[in-house]
Scaffold this motif. Structure first.
Motif, mmCIF file in Angstrom:
data_model
loop_
_atom_site.group_PDB
_atom_site.id
_atom_site.type_symbol
_atom_site.label_atom_id
_atom_site.label_comp_id
_atom_site.label_asym_id
_atom_site.label_seq_id
_atom_site.Cartn_x
_atom_site.Cartn_y
_atom_site.Cartn_z
ATOM 1 N N GLY A 16 0.799 -1.207 0.000
ATOM 2 C CA GLY A 16 0.000 0.000 0.000
ATOM 3 C C GLY A 16 0.840 1.268 0.000
ATOM 4 O O GLY A 16 2.075 1.216 -0.038
ATOM 5 N N SER A 17 0.159 2.393 0.056
ATOM 6 C CA SER A 17 0.821 3.692 -0.004
ATOM 7 C C SER A 17 0.309 4.614 1.093
ATOM 8 O O SER A 17 -0.840 4.492 1.545
ATOM 9 C CB SER A 17 0.544 4.355 -1.362
ATOM 10 N N ARG A 66 10.912 3.576 -3.888
ATOM 11 C CA ARG A 66 9.581 3.441 -3.270
ATOM 12 C C ARG A 66 9.128 4.722 -2.587
ATOM 13 O O ARG A 66 7.936 5.020 -2.567
ATOM 14 C CB ARG A 66 9.605 2.309 -2.246
ATOM 15 N N PHE A 67 10.065 5.457 -2.007
ATOM 16 C CA PHE A 67 9.745 6.690 -1.275
ATOM 17 C C PHE A 67 10.184 7.894 -2.091
ATOM 18 O O PHE A 67 11.209 7.855 -2.779
ATOM 19 C CB PHE A 67 10.472 6.722 0.069
ATOM 20 N N THR A 68 9.432 8.971 -1.972
ATOM 21 C CA THR A 68 9.777 10.226 -2.622
ATOM 22 C C THR A 68 9.572 11.370 -1.644
ATOM 23 O O THR A 68 8.466 11.564 -1.130
ATOM 24 C CB THR A 68 8.916 10.478 -3.874
ATOM 25 N N ILE A 69 10.642 12.104 -1.401
ATOM 26 C CA ILE A 69 10.566 13.273 -0.519
ATOM 27 C C ILE A 69 10.397 14.515 -1.383
ATOM 28 O O ILE A 69 10.961 14.623 -2.479
ATOM 29 C CB ILE A 69 11.826 13.378 0.375
ATOM 30 N N SER A 70 9.601 15.451 -0.896
ATOM 31 C CA SER A 70 9.395 16.706 -1.611
ATOM 32 C C SER A 70 9.182 17.824 -0.597
ATOM 33 O O SER A 70 8.978 17.562 0.594
ATOM 34 C CB SER A 70 8.216 16.609 -2.582
ATOM 35 N N ARG A 71 9.215 19.043 -1.077
ATOM 36 C CA ARG A 71 9.081 20.180 -0.177
ATOM 37 C C ARG A 71 8.287 21.286 -0.852
ATOM 38 O O ARG A 71 8.269 21.390 -2.066
ATOM 39 C CB ARG A 71 10.459 20.708 0.235
ATOM 40 N N ASN A 83 5.356 4.409 -1.284
ATOM 41 C CA ASN A 83 4.652 3.410 -2.089
ATOM 42 C C ASN A 83 5.247 2.028 -1.840
ATOM 43 O O ASN A 83 6.354 1.905 -1.307
ATOM 44 C CB ASN A 83 4.762 3.758 -3.574
ATOM 45 N N SER A 84 4.528 1.028 -2.241
ATOM 46 C CA SER A 84 4.998 -0.367 -2.110
ATOM 47 C C SER A 84 5.516 -0.633 -0.706
ATOM 48 O O SER A 84 6.611 -1.184 -0.520
ATOM 49 C CB SER A 84 6.089 -0.654 -3.146
ATOM 50 N N LEU A 85 4.734 -0.251 0.261
ATOM 51 C CA LEU A 85 5.179 -0.366 1.652
ATOM 52 C C LEU A 85 5.395 -1.811 2.054
ATOM 53 O O LEU A 85 4.672 -2.722 1.608
ATOM 54 C CB LEU A 85 4.175 0.306 2.576
ATOM 55 N N LYS A 86 6.390 -1.994 2.893
ATOM 56 C CA LYS A 86 6.769 -3.322 3.373
ATOM 57 C C LYS A 86 6.616 -3.384 4.891
ATOM 58 O O LYS A 86 6.584 -2.353 5.563
ATOM 59 C CB LYS A 86 8.223 -3.610 2.993
ATOM 60 N N LEU A 87 6.569 -4.589 5.416
ATOM 61 C CA LEU A 87 6.434 -4.778 6.853
ATOM 62 C C LEU A 87 7.536 -4.030 7.596
ATOM 63 O O LEU A 87 7.291 -3.448 8.659
ATOM 64 C CB LEU A 87 6.486 -6.256 7.199
ATOM 65 N N GLU A 88 8.736 -4.052 7.030
ATOM 66 C CA GLU A 88 9.879 -3.435 7.705
ATOM 67 C C GLU A 88 9.868 -1.916 7.662
ATOM 68 O O GLU A 88 10.749 -1.265 8.239
ATOM 69 C CB GLU A 88 11.196 -3.963 7.116
#
Length: 114
Positions: A16-17, A66-71, A83-88
């Motif tokens: 999920g996201s 999977r992750f995107t940082i923005s400002r 995105n594409s979240l994992k258990l960890e």
């Protein structure tokens, strides 16, 4: 005194996201490299993503792609699209300058579970 308020966490299934938001006081978003950190239970807090004043970004290997940082400098906001979240990825997520300032927000809990 810097104030940082994180939001957007929650419970999500693997794959999920979530989109995290960070509202900061003053001009720290505009003038500093900003980062998203996370702290999993029983582990040290770690910097997972950074965005430099010019827009350059860096990520730790486990979240690359999977992750995107923005400002948004005008709004003093920092975001983390996950995105594409994992258990960890389960952890409390915080934003702060990088290197961090000695003022942390309450964080936002991200729980990835099936």
């Amino acid at each position: 005194q810097v104030h940082l308020v994180e939001s957007g966490g929650g419970l999500v299934q693997p794959g999920g996201s979530l989109r995290l938001s960070c509202a900061a006081s003053g001009n720290i978003v505009k003038i500093n490299t900003m980062g998203w950190y996370r702290q999993a239970l029983g582990k040290e807090r770690e910097l997972v993503a950074s965005i430099f004043p010019g827009g350059y970004t860096e990520y730790i290997d486990p979240v690359k792609g999977r992750f995107t940082i923005s400002r948004d400098n005008a709004k003093n906001m920092v975001y983390l699209q996950m995105n594409s979240l994992k258990l960890e990825d389960t952890a409390v997520y915080y934003c702060n300058a990088a290197p961090y300032l000695n003022s942390w927000g309450q964080g936002t809990q991200v729980t990835v579970s099936s």
